[in-house]
Write a protein that holds these residues in place. Sequence first.
Motif, short mmCIF file in Angstrom:
data_model
loop_
_atom_site.label_atom_id
_atom_site.label_comp_id
_atom_site.label_asym_id
_atom_site.label_seq_id
_atom_site.Cartn_x
_atom_site.Cartn_y
_atom_site.Cartn_z
N PRO A 80 0.82 -1.22 0.00
CA PRO A 80 0.00 0.00 0.00
C PRO A 80 0.86 1.27 0.00
CG PRO A 80 0.10 -0.95 2.20
CD PRO A 80 0.79 -1.93 1.28
N ASN A 81 0.25 2.37 -0.43
CA ASN A 81 0.91 3.69 -0.39
C ASN A 81 2.23 3.71 -1.17
OD1 ASN A 81 -1.16 4.53 1.45
ND2 ASN A 81 -0.01 3.52 3.09
N GLN A 82 2.24 3.06 -2.34
CA GLN A 82 3.45 3.02 -3.17
C GLN A 82 3.25 3.80 -4.48
OE1 GLN A 82 6.53 0.76 -2.58
NE2 GLN A 82 5.74 1.35 -0.59
N GLU A 83 2.22 4.63 -4.53
CA GLU A 83 1.90 5.32 -5.79
C GLU A 83 3.04 6.22 -6.26
OE1 GLU A 83 -1.81 4.15 -3.74
OE2 GLU A 83 -0.03 5.29 -3.12
N GLU A 84 3.67 6.92 -5.33
CA GLU A 84 4.74 7.84 -5.71
C GLU A 84 5.94 7.07 -6.26
OE1 GLU A 84 6.20 11.47 -6.57
OE2 GLU A 84 4.21 11.04 -5.72
N GLU A 85 6.28 5.95 -5.63
CA GLU A 85 7.39 5.13 -6.11
C GLU A 85 7.08 4.56 -7.49
OE1 GLU A 85 6.08 5.07 -3.20
OE2 GLU A 85 7.66 5.20 -1.67
N ALA A 86 5.82 4.14 -7.69
CA ALA A 86 5.42 3.59 -8.99
C ALA A 86 5.50 4.66 -10.07
CB ALA A 86 4.00 3.04 -8.90
N LYS A 87 5.11 5.88 -9.71
CA LYS A 87 5.17 7.00 -10.66
C LYS A 87 6.61 7.30 -11.06
CE LYS A 87 3.96 11.90 -11.12
NZ LYS A 87 3.40 13.08 -10.41
N LYS A 88 7.51 7.33 -10.09
CA LYS A 88 8.93 7.60 -10.38
C LYS A 88 9.52 6.50 -11.25
CE LYS A 88 9.86 10.28 -6.19
NZ LYS A 88 10.56 10.31 -4.89
N PHE A 89 9.13 5.25 -10.97
CA PHE A 89 9.58 4.11 -11.77
C PHE A 89 9.14 4.27 -13.22
CE2 PHE A 89 8.74 -0.13 -13.54
CZ PHE A 89 9.95 -0.77 -13.33
N ALA A 90 7.88 4.68 -13.42
CA ALA A 90 7.35 4.87 -14.77
C ALA A 90 8.06 6.01 -15.48
CB ALA A 90 5.85 5.14 -14.71
N GLU A 91 8.30 7.10 -14.77
CA GLU A 91 8.98 8.26 -15.38
C GLU A 91 10.41 7.91 -15.80
OE1 GLU A 91 8.61 11.10 -12.26
OE2 GLU A 91 6.63 11.82 -12.93
N LYS A 92 11.10 7.15 -14.96
CA LYS A 92 12.47 6.75 -15.27
C LYS A 92 12.50 5.86 -16.51
CE LYS A 92 16.47 4.32 -13.31
NZ LYS A 92 16.99 3.59 -12.12
N ASN A 93 11.58 4.90 -16.57
CA ASN A 93 11.54 4.00 -17.72
C ASN A 93 11.07 4.71 -18.98
OD1 ASN A 93 11.98 0.86 -17.10
ND2 ASN A 93 11.17 1.86 -15.28
N TYR A 94 10.20 5.68 -18.84
CA TYR A 94 9.76 6.43 -20.02
C TYR A 94 10.91 7.25 -20.59
CZ TYR A 94 7.03 8.99 -23.36
OH TYR A 94 6.57 9.49 -24.54
N GLU A 95 11.75 7.79 -19.72
CA GLU A 95 12.89 8.56 -20.19
C GLU A 95 13.84 7.67 -20.99
OE1 GLU A 95 15.03 11.78 -21.10
OE2 GLU A 95 13.10 11.77 -20.04
N THR A 96 14.04 6.44 -20.52
CA THR A 96 14.87 5.48 -21.26
C THR A 96 14.24 5.17 -22.61
OG1 THR A 96 15.63 4.49 -19.19
CG2 THR A 96 15.90 3.19 -21.19
N PHE A 97 12.93 4.96 -22.61
CA PHE A 97 12.19 4.70 -23.85
C PHE A 97 12.32 5.87 -24.82
CE2 PHE A 97 7.98 5.26 -25.99
CZ PHE A 97 8.05 4.18 -26.86
N LYS A 98 12.22 7.09 -24.29
CA LYS A 98 12.32 8.29 -25.11
C LYS A 98 13.70 8.40 -25.77
CE LYS A 98 11.88 13.34 -24.85
NZ LYS A 98 11.63 14.50 -23.95
N GLN A 99 14.73 8.17 -24.98
CA GLN A 99 16.10 8.23 -25.52
C GLN A 99 16.28 7.20 -26.63
OE1 GLN A 99 18.62 7.68 -22.10
NE2 GLN A 99 18.10 9.66 -21.20
N SER A 100 15.66 6.05 -26.46
CA SER A 100 15.77 4.98 -27.44
C SER A 100 15.11 5.37 -28.77
CB SER A 100 15.14 3.70 -26.90
OG SER A 100 15.20 2.66 -27.85
N TYR A 101 13.84 5.85 -28.72
CA TYR A 101 13.17 6.14 -29.98
C TYR A 101 13.76 7.39 -30.66
CZ TYR A 101 9.90 9.65 -27.84
OH TYR A 101 9.33 10.73 -27.22
N GLU A 102 14.28 8.33 -29.87
CA GLU A 102 14.92 9.51 -30.46
C GLU A 102 16.22 9.12 -31.15
OE1 GLU A 102 15.29 12.29 -27.27
OE2 GLU A 102 13.31 13.18 -27.63
N MET A 103 16.92 8.14 -30.58
CA MET A 103 18.18 7.67 -31.17
C MET A 103 17.94 7.09 -32.56
SD MET A 103 20.97 5.04 -29.52
CE MET A 103 19.85 3.64 -29.54
#
Length: 309
Positions: A80-103
């Motif tokens: 319970p109460n892990q929403e903020e951690e889940a959000k940060k996890f998603a943001e970090k992985n999206y940044e990796t995804f973004k770098q990949s498709y921009e490359m």
Amino acid sequence: MKEKIKYLLLILLGVFIGFVLTVILLPKKVSKLSDGSEEVVNAGSVRVSANQYYSKLKSEDSLNILLRHINLELIKAKYPNQEEEAKKFAEKNYETFKQSYEMYGMNEKDALSQYGYRSKEDFMQYISEDYYINKYVEDTLGSRVNEEELKQKYIETYFPTKHIVIFSSSSSKNDLSKIKKALKTKKLSDVLRTYTSTPYNELDIDFVTTTYGEDIVNKVKLLNANETSAISSNDTFGNYFIYVESVEESQDFATVKSNMLSAELEKMEQEDPYIVYKVMIDLQKENNIDFKDEVLKGKYEEYVKEYYK
């Protein structure tokens, strides 16, 4: 007697008026088909009932979607109460995804579409859910690692992270010999500018690195800063030697424990590619998963057999 009949008629009239008002005032959310099931969609003369829709879903590969939903609900209750951690996890992985498709010169919309997402929000939602699944898998598998054995492994194998350069050649060893000799008296930057035709890989290696093979790790472990290994050969680099440019400070067991656990989990997955599926199946079984629908029950039993062979 007349008064009783009059009273009964008033009651029936009230019931009738109430029924009429209910039919008139309540919104018509669903209509009924001849088989008594609710209609969910129509097109021309085609009418699709809820039962038909449900049967269609069962015939498609939707079991994984259903099981993911069940897994998430069970796991979220444990964290319970892990929403903020889940959000940060998603943001970090999206940044990796973004770098990949921009490359690869892709725009966001096309990259998301290629991976089956309608929007960034859909992507972020899915990845934030992955946070819970990953955490549960890591905690479950991590509990199977004996800490005393992990400490012993630290004692036997630990060395601090080293920044290295691997010089390689698919044919002649002559250039490698010249580079080895040059590194004894010249700076690495000068050597790289001189021998531009010789391939090299610059990277960090620590005691849990497995990407480049045990032979590389074992050689790096024995080298200090500004030292080179003997010229060797393997399938990955051909002829090669290693140069250690720098060595980081040593760290204690408590500091590197999480990295060691990650390496152990990776090793478990290599030894058993189905281990994550098994962790999820165990979770479902522990919670007495029970399919009321015989078709889905049969599909689930086949699913379990696929991973628990």
